[in-house]
Design an enzyme around this catalytic site. Structure first.
Site, mmCIF file in Angstrom:
data_model
loop_
_atom_site.group_PDB
_atom_site.id
_atom_site.type_symbol
_atom_site.label_atom_id
_atom_site.label_comp_id
_atom_site.label_asym_id
_atom_site.label_seq_id
_atom_site.Cartn_x
_atom_site.Cartn_y
_atom_site.Cartn_z
ATOM 1 N N ASP A 287 0.824 -1.481 0.076
ATOM 2 C CA ASP A 287 -0.248 0.308 -0.204
ATOM 3 C C ASP A 287 0.884 1.231 0.149
ATOM 4 O O ASP A 287 2.410 0.584 0.314
ATOM 5 C CB ASP A 287 -0.597 -0.241 1.292
ATOM 6 C CG ASP A 287 -1.929 0.838 0.834
ATOM 7 O OD1 ASP A 287 -2.120 1.731 0.114
ATOM 8 O OD2 ASP A 287 -3.230 0.352 1.327
HETATM 9 C C1 BGC Z 1 -4.582 2.952 0.377
HETATM 10 C C2 BGC Z 1 -5.357 2.028 -0.879
HETATM 11 C C3 BGC Z 1 -4.608 3.350 -1.764
HETATM 12 C C4 BGC Z 1 -3.163 3.257 -2.054
HETATM 13 C C5 BGC Z 1 -3.789 3.775 -3.662
HETATM 14 C C6 BGC Z 1 -3.793 3.989 -0.268
HETATM 15 O O1 BGC Z 1 -3.693 4.741 1.198
HETATM 16 O O2 BGC Z 1 -4.824 2.417 1.298
HETATM 17 O O3 BGC Z 1 -6.473 1.279 -0.752
HETATM 18 O O4 BGC Z 1 -5.383 1.786 -3.684
HETATM 19 O O5 BGC Z 1 -3.762 4.709 -1.055
HETATM 20 O O6 BGC Z 1 -4.038 5.240 -3.680
#
Ligand code: BGC
Length: 762
Positions: A287
């Protein structure tokens, strides 16, 4: 370069023996191609493939990538996210393909969560349809729009089981139940990926957030999780596994820790479980800056956490550049091996190969599709249909709904004439300007059949500090220049002219979603005041609730005549809400998360354990597992949802009172539409294992069927129960079915059921 790569691919094909299956031949071709490419790569270039950058767009971490163009040129970027449009994506791809030494194309990803440009209801809403064909279709349309917009990778489905509505990200998932969560995971992966990427309207999916992200303590986002292995295996892990079994191409690690080790450095999770036990063959991305965040978790400096992530089985580093900046040093110091870097690089290149990017790096840059496949009438019609099917009717006294024709309706509330909040959280490519507000929807659907008056009534919230935080992505909470009293006065005057008051209340879109945990999940004070004042007019009151989480609605339940939970319904929100309010669609949604009576009941979920001193009803004895001040039951239970008609259930009959491990039992009920409208009912089957070597929940969903019945019509509904439905993870983490007594429940929700008993015999 493209030519060179193709020659490599073709020459290997000649060595493949005739008798191999198509898949084996394809795999052999891919291996040969990727191996030959990797032989040409320097270590720096291999590490470059592990780097995922974003030039901006959706920023959920503390950094964005810098100097992106140069990094692409230098072979330091494997994938990119945050940009859309075939023109922009072509330009970025050209840099990689024309200017980097080995011309390796990039993958372009984005958060496509509930639709892409045409926005569908938030995932929690979609799940309340219990309609897997519909959910699959929603992902399929999203894939079609995303690919027309240049993308080949979506960060969805989010399958985190959640039992705590304070956690804002419940809006992105499918609720509290594992059985349903698995079905949704499968449907979404199928919808996005189809039968493979030879179809250019399909995208690579990414199941997230692996794992247990939905179990954050106190419902506070990013917080610690801690649970037993049995709980993990039984309830939290199966939806991720279902996505893997459905062939998901990528997995995203979660921010939280699992067993004391952050998921992103958790070898047990990423390698032993995911790859060895489950056989996952794709790649794992972190993530957003999850590697860097392990410094704050207390796992060491950037070099150490990056090495730990690689060793655990992470293949791609989202934005943080820990891999890019430290892996070479770690390699030199013997802290990681070249085999580990190779493995990760290979997985990323394989994904590119499967997407067909080596054959045509611009295959997703199709201007013609960009101009014809996005926000089409058909996609909007689908959005409207999906939205109607996702709404849940929570209350409907005296059949105040559907609204009668020829009446005057006072439409009141801060969300009644509001485009900005219709789409809900994580609709990064949705244009709020293209959404239909409720006022317009009502006018569209009612035409001359209703006289619609409007007053805003109050702000979503009057708290300016709170509004500032919620408005991080745009003005979702607008504070009117008028005082609350002035707005209420106008609303009362409007209500007094009407036959019925329809209030549109709830949350702003980003009061749920990432980093949007709330300790109070009731309506904001301003909205409560408005309702109290409207109640005094004596007019029938309908609440249309727009929300991303279960809310506490005890007062509202007691005082409103009808409550329709519309969630955040997406681009066609207003039309769909009007369809339901006027009875053009008879609501059929059923809750996939329990609605608590108050925050003190949380976590609350239907498949809880019995305990040694079970709850036995309000006021029945003190030394029981209950509260002094509130019942244990939720306000609206899992599986609950009303219809404009009524359904009656016969007693449950069983084909046999006992079954052996290799036998099956049929449980049947006859369901009758005993009301005046045609309607769809979701008939739910639950099972309880009465005695076990470990304690078992009071009931668990094991099946459901949707039946559409005309008014007065009856239908016999049969469920086949096999030993698979009776299995659970025992203390050795083995899935077993233990002989003994079982109860089967069938009903309209998890609370209102009829039951029968049977035995599993040796
Ligand atoms: C979130 C994810 C997301 C990623 C990219 C993160 O902060 O937890 O769900 O896919 O950002 O935007």
């Amino acid at each position: 370069m493209k030519k060179l790569l193709m020659i490599g691919a073709c020459s290997i094909a000649m060595h493949v023996s005739q008798g191999q299956t198509k898949t084996n031949t394809q795999d052999a071709k891919m291996n040969a191609f990727v191996n030959s490419l990797m032989q040409k790569m320097t270590v720096e270039e291999k590490i470059g493939q592990l780097n995922l950058v974003t030039p901006g767009g959706t920023v959920t971490g503390s950094v964005v990538s810098k100097d992106v163009d140069n990094k692409i040129r230098n072979g330091q970027v494997g994938s990119l996210f945050g940009i859309t449009g075939p023109d922009k994506i072509r330009k970025a791809q050209e840099i990689a393909v024309n200017n980097s030494r080995l011309h390796i194309p990039l993958i372009f990803g984005l958060d496509v969560i509930h639709g892409h440009r045409t926005i569908f209801p938030i995932p929690l809403g979609l799940s309340c349809s219990w309609n897997m064909d519909m959910i699959e279709k929603s992902a399929s349309i999203a894939a079609s729009e995303a690919t027309a917009d240049g993308l080949s990778w979506v960060y969805s489905p989010m399958v985190d089981i959640a039992r705590d509505p304070r956690w804002g990200r419940v809006s992105e998932g499918s609720g509290e139940d594992t059985y349903l969560g698995c079905k949704v995971a499968t449907a979404m992966v199928k919808g996005y990926q189809g039968n493979g990427y030879s179809d250019p309207t399909k995208v690579m999916a990414c199941v997230k957030h692996f794992a247990l992200y939905g179990a954050a303590e106190a419902g506070r986002d990013y917080n610690t999780t801690d649970m037993s292995r049995i709980k993990m295996y039984e309830y939290y892990l199966p939806p991720y596994k279902a996505a893997v079994d459905a062939g998901v191409s990528s997995v995203m690690s979660s921010f939280n820790e699992v067993d004391g080790v952050p998921a992103t450095a958790n070898k047990w999770l990423m390698t032993d479980l995911l790859r060895k036990q489950w056989g996952f063959k794709g790649f794992v991305v972190t993530d957003y800056t999850a590697i860097n965040e392990m410094i704050d978790h207390g796992l060491g400096d950037l070099q150490r956490v990056s090495a730990e992530a690689l060793k655990a089985g992470i293949d791609m580093d989202m934005v943080g550049e820990g891999f890019l900046t430290t892996l070479q040093k770690s390699l030199k110091e013997g802290k990681v091996t070249i085999a580990q870097i190779n493995e990760a690089c290979k997985r990323v290149l394989e994904a590119k190969y499967k997407l067909g990017l080596f054959d045509d790096p611009y295959r997703y840059c199709n201007e013609q599709r960009f101009n014809s496949a996005i926000l089409t009438d058909a996609n909007r019609a689908a959005a409207r249909e999906f939205a109607t099917k996702s709404m849940v009717l929570l209350k409907n006294n005296n059949n105040v709904l559907p609204l009668q024709k020829g009446k005057t309706i006072a439409l009141i509330g801060p969300l009644a004439d509001n485009k900005r909040n219709m789409l809900g959280t994580w609709s990064v490519s949705g244009d709020p300007e293209k959404s239909i507000p409720v006022l317009q929807g009502l006018k569209n659907v009612a035409g001359n059949d209703a006289n619609i008056l409007y007053a805003r009534g109050c702000n979503i919230s009057d708290d300016t500090m709170f509004a500032k935080k919620v408005n991080a992505f745009g003005k979702e909470i607008e504070i009117d220049a008028r005082s609350l009293q002035q707005m209420i006065d106008e609303a009362i005057a409007t209500a007094n002219k009407a036959d019925v008051v329809v209030t549109v209340l709830g949350e702003a879109a980003d009061m749920t979603g990432e980093a949007s945990s709330m300790s109070d999940i009731g309506l904001q004070k301003s909205q409560k005041r408005l309702l109290e004042e409207l109640k005094k007019t004596g007019k029938p009151i309908v609440i249309v609730l727009l929300n991303g989480r279960p809310m506490t609605l005890t007062w509202e339940d007691q005082n409103a005549d009808a409550i329709l939970d519309a969630w955040f319904s997406g681009t066609e929100a207003g039309n769909a809400i009007a369809d339901v309010l006027f009875g053009n669609y008879n609501p059929s949604g059923k809750l996939t998360m329990s609605f608590p009576r108050n925050v003190g009941q949380i976590p609350i979920y239907y498949n809880h354990k019995n305990t040694g001193r079970p709850y036995s009803g309000v006021g029945t004895g003190k030394f029981r597992s209950n509260y002094l001040d509130v019942s244990n039951d939720p306000l609206y239970p899992f599986g609950y949802g009303l219809s404009y008609t009524s359904f009656t259930y016969s007693n449950v009959t069983l084909s046999s009172p006992a079954m052996k491990q290799d036998q099956k039992i049929t449980a049947s009920v006859t369901v009758t539409n005993s009301g005046k409208f045609d309607g769809t009912e979701t008939v739910q089957l639950y099972i309880r294992d009465l005695v076990g070597t470990i304690t078992r929940p009071v009931k668990e969903l094991k099946g459901y069927q949707q039946v559409t019945l005309k008014a007065g019509e009856s239908k016999k509904v049969d469920f086949t129960i096999s030993v698979e439905d009776l299995k659970f993870y025992n203390s050795d983490l083995k899935r077993v079915a233990e002989p003994g007594d079982f109860k089967v429940f069938i009903g309209t929700n998890s609370r209102d059921v009829k039951d029968a008993s049977f035995k599993l015999v040796q």
